[in-house]
Design an enzyme around this catalytic site. Structure first.
Site, mmCIF file in Angstrom:
data_model
loop_
_atom_site.group_PDB
_atom_site.id
_atom_site.type_symbol
_atom_site.label_atom_id
_atom_site.label_comp_id
_atom_site.label_asym_id
_atom_site.label_seq_id
_atom_site.Cartn_x
_atom_site.Cartn_y
_atom_site.Cartn_z
ATOM 1 N N ASN A 12 29.628 28.038 3.804
ATOM 2 C CA ASN A 12 30.567 27.010 4.248
ATOM 3 C C ASN A 12 31.642 26.817 3.161
ATOM 4 O OD1 ASN A 12 31.739 24.355 4.407
ATOM 5 N ND2 ASN A 12 30.199 23.808 5.917
ATOM 6 N N ASP A 14 34.300 24.695 3.269
ATOM 7 C CA ASP A 14 35.057 23.438 3.409
ATOM 8 C C ASP A 14 35.594 22.909 2.082
ATOM 9 O OD1 ASP A 14 34.362 23.440 6.075
ATOM 10 O OD2 ASP A 14 32.899 21.817 5.915
ATOM 11 N N HIS A 15 34.743 22.992 1.042
ATOM 12 C CA HIS A 15 35.134 22.292 -0.190
ATOM 13 C C HIS A 15 36.131 23.066 -1.051
ATOM 14 C CE1 HIS A 15 32.987 18.952 1.086
ATOM 15 N NE2 HIS A 15 31.817 19.569 1.110
ATOM 16 N N ARG A 23 45.731 18.433 -4.068
ATOM 17 C CA ARG A 23 47.102 18.587 -4.538
ATOM 18 C C ARG A 23 48.102 18.743 -3.403
ATOM 19 N NH1 ARG A 23 48.341 19.618 -10.092
ATOM 20 N NH2 ARG A 23 47.083 17.990 -11.022
ATOM 21 N N HIS A 48 34.186 23.433 8.947
ATOM 22 C CA HIS A 48 34.117 22.221 9.773
ATOM 23 C C HIS A 48 35.513 21.621 9.889
ATOM 24 C CE1 HIS A 48 32.010 17.997 10.271
ATOM 25 N NE2 HIS A 48 32.829 18.280 11.268
ATOM 26 N N ARG A 50 37.162 18.723 10.703
ATOM 27 C CA ARG A 50 36.857 17.315 10.972
ATOM 28 C C ARG A 50 38.029 16.653 11.667
ATOM 29 N NH1 ARG A 50 32.248 15.253 7.801
ATOM 30 N NH2 ARG A 50 32.888 13.255 8.669
ATOM 31 N N ARG A 54 40.154 16.202 6.674
ATOM 32 C CA ARG A 54 40.099 15.916 5.228
ATOM 33 C C ARG A 54 39.948 17.186 4.391
ATOM 34 N NH1 ARG A 54 34.213 13.044 4.861
ATOM 35 N NH2 ARG A 54 35.171 11.716 6.435
ATOM 36 N N HIS A 55 39.416 18.266 4.990
ATOM 37 C CA HIS A 55 39.383 19.530 4.237
ATOM 38 C C HIS A 55 39.989 20.670 5.067
ATOM 39 C CE1 HIS A 55 35.459 19.527 6.188
ATOM 40 N NE2 HIS A 55 34.894 18.742 5.311
ATOM 41 N N GLU A 75 32.316 24.506 13.013
ATOM 42 C CA GLU A 75 31.592 23.230 13.122
ATOM 43 C C GLU A 75 32.527 22.181 13.665
ATOM 44 O OE1 GLU A 75 29.681 21.115 9.902
ATOM 45 O OE2 GLU A 75 28.861 23.033 9.280
ATOM 46 N N THR A 105 29.766 13.050 4.203
ATOM 47 C CA THR A 105 29.343 14.339 4.739
ATOM 48 C C THR A 105 28.564 14.044 6.011
ATOM 49 O OG1 THR A 105 28.109 16.369 4.253
ATOM 50 C CG2 THR A 105 27.246 14.338 3.303
ATOM 51 N N THR A 106 28.107 15.093 6.706
ATOM 52 C CA THR A 106 27.386 14.871 7.964
ATOM 53 C C THR A 106 26.008 14.303 7.632
ATOM 54 O OG1 THR A 106 28.552 16.828 8.721
ATOM 55 C CG2 THR A 106 26.840 15.978 10.153
ATOM 56 N N GLU A 156 20.339 23.873 14.632
ATOM 57 C CA GLU A 156 20.368 23.914 13.167
ATOM 58 C C GLU A 156 19.641 22.669 12.675
ATOM 59 O OE1 GLU A 156 23.933 25.152 11.181
ATOM 60 O OE2 GLU A 156 23.467 23.928 9.421
ATOM 61 N N HIS A 199 22.135 22.010 4.922
ATOM 62 C CA HIS A 199 22.631 20.765 4.336
ATOM 63 C C HIS A 199 21.915 20.470 3.028
ATOM 64 C CE1 HIS A 199 24.655 16.955 3.851
ATOM 65 N NE2 HIS A 199 25.426 17.321 4.833
ATOM 66 N N GLY A 200 22.693 20.518 1.952
ATOM 67 C CA GLY A 200 22.183 20.135 0.637
ATOM 68 C C GLY A 200 21.374 21.215 -0.071
ATOM 69 N N GLY A 221 27.074 25.232 1.628
ATOM 70 C CA GLY A 221 28.444 25.079 1.160
ATOM 71 C C GLY A 221 28.575 24.399 -0.182
HETATM 72 N N1 PXP Z 1 25.260 22.710 8.215
HETATM 73 C C1 PXP Z 1 25.970 21.699 8.774
HETATM 74 C C2 PXP Z 1 25.857 21.498 10.245
HETATM 75 C C3 PXP Z 1 26.809 20.880 7.993
HETATM 76 O O1 PXP Z 1 27.508 19.876 8.564
HETATM 77 C C4 PXP Z 1 26.951 21.164 6.628
HETATM 78 C C5 PXP Z 1 27.883 20.352 5.786
HETATM 79 O O2 PXP Z 1 29.186 20.530 6.207
HETATM 80 C C6 PXP Z 1 26.210 22.238 6.094
HETATM 81 C C7 PXP Z 1 25.356 22.976 6.911
HETATM 82 C C8 PXP Z 1 26.324 22.625 4.660
HETATM 83 O O3 PXP Z 1 25.869 21.597 3.843
HETATM 84 P P1 PXP Z 1 26.153 21.676 2.294
HETATM 85 O O4 PXP Z 1 27.636 21.667 2.125
HETATM 86 O O5 PXP Z 1 25.492 20.448 1.773
HETATM 87 O O6 PXP Z 1 25.517 22.942 1.793
#
Ligand code: PXP
Length: 254
Positions: A12, A14-15, A23, A48, A50, A54-55, A75, A105-106, A156, A199-200, A221
């Site tokens: 992922n 996104d970040h 910036r 994702h 959103r 935001r990203h 996503e 975050t989600t 998921e 996630h995480g 991510g």
């Molecule tokens: N899966 C889903 C559905 C998510 O929403 C996210 C966070 O955007 C992730 C996985 C990845 O989570 P993380 O960025 O904490 O690794």
């Protein structure tokens, strides 16, 4: 016993866009990160879009679809605007997630029990367009059964509560949460659902969850992009790939 399926890594990005947007310019480019993650062993890219942008932005999704040589997992919240964009983008997959404007975050899984009638038409429309739909859910049997009745082929499992307990050193909570994930993952095959998780996750939690052989994809991510600051994105993805392969190998007794 047949060898367990290879565990896919969805990165992922996104970040990377979060840093870019700090910036307001074009750098760092999340598409460049996606290309690099794939070269380092990612099996797909997740982004994702959103509602508050935001990203990831609309043109990031279009550029990702046009550029990357591996599957794109889009996503999104189940809204008409996102559905329109997904149908135009035609990603390989869409993961439906809950979205609250105030969250960082989600935070939790979709309300698949109360949200059945709202979600079902989105799953149907995306599926009709040839997009593989997954639902981001809590690891519980009730949520799995509800996801199946909505008609999504993939779930998921939200691993955030487990990863948070590990990170804060709450060992007994962590074991309870891992057990919930283990039981839910084991039910997916019986229910005919493809199982993903995320996630995480970090190197250690990814290695451990890779031992659950019903899970065939992890989406990761935040940790990877953070680790990239210190060791680079390519080594971070390679190290994650190795941790996952190691966890799966150990589980199969190889
Ligand atoms: N899966 C889903 C559905 C998510 O929403 C996210 C966070 O955007 C992730 C996985 C990845 O989570 P993380 O960025 O904490 O690794």
């Amino acid at each position: 016993m047949p060898a367990p399926a290879k565990l896919r890594l969805g990165v992922n990005i996104d970040h990377v866009a979060t840093v870019r947007n700090a910036r307001g310019g074009a750098l760092p480019d999340p598409v460049r990160a996606a290309v690099m993650a794939i070269a380092a062993g990612a099996d797909g890219i997740t982004a994702h879009l959103r509602e508050d942008r935001r990203h990831i932005r609309d043109d990031d999704m279009a550029r990702l679809k046009a550029t990357i040589a591996k599957p794109l997992n889009f996503e999104m919240a189940a809204t008409d605007q996102m559905l329109d964009i997904a149908l135009r983008t035609k990603p390989h997959a869409s993961c439906l997630v809950p979205e609250k404007r105030t969250e960082r975050t989600t935070e939790g899984g979709l309300d698949v029990l109360g949200g059945h009638n709202h979600l079902k038409p989105y799953v149907s429309e995306l599926s009709r367009a040839g997009i593989r739909v997954s639902l981001f859910i809590e690891p519980s049997i009730e949520a799995l059964e509800a996801a199946r009745s909505i008609g999504a082929p993939v779930v998921e499992l939200h691993t955030g509560a487990w990863c948070h307990a590990v990170e804060t050193g709450d060992t007994s909570r962590a074991e309870q949460e891992f057990e919930r994930i283990r039981i839910a993952a084991a039910q997916t095959t019986r229910l005919g659902l493809e199982c993903h998780a995320g996630h995480g996750l970090d190197f250690a939690t990814a290695r451990r969850i890779a031992g659950l052989t019903d899970i065939i994809e992890l989406n990761i991510g935040h940790f990877l992009i953070g680790e990239a600051i210190f060791i680079g994105l390519d080594p971070a993805v390679r190290q994650m790939r190795a941790a996952m392969d190691d966890g799966r190998r150990s589980a199969s007794g190889a």
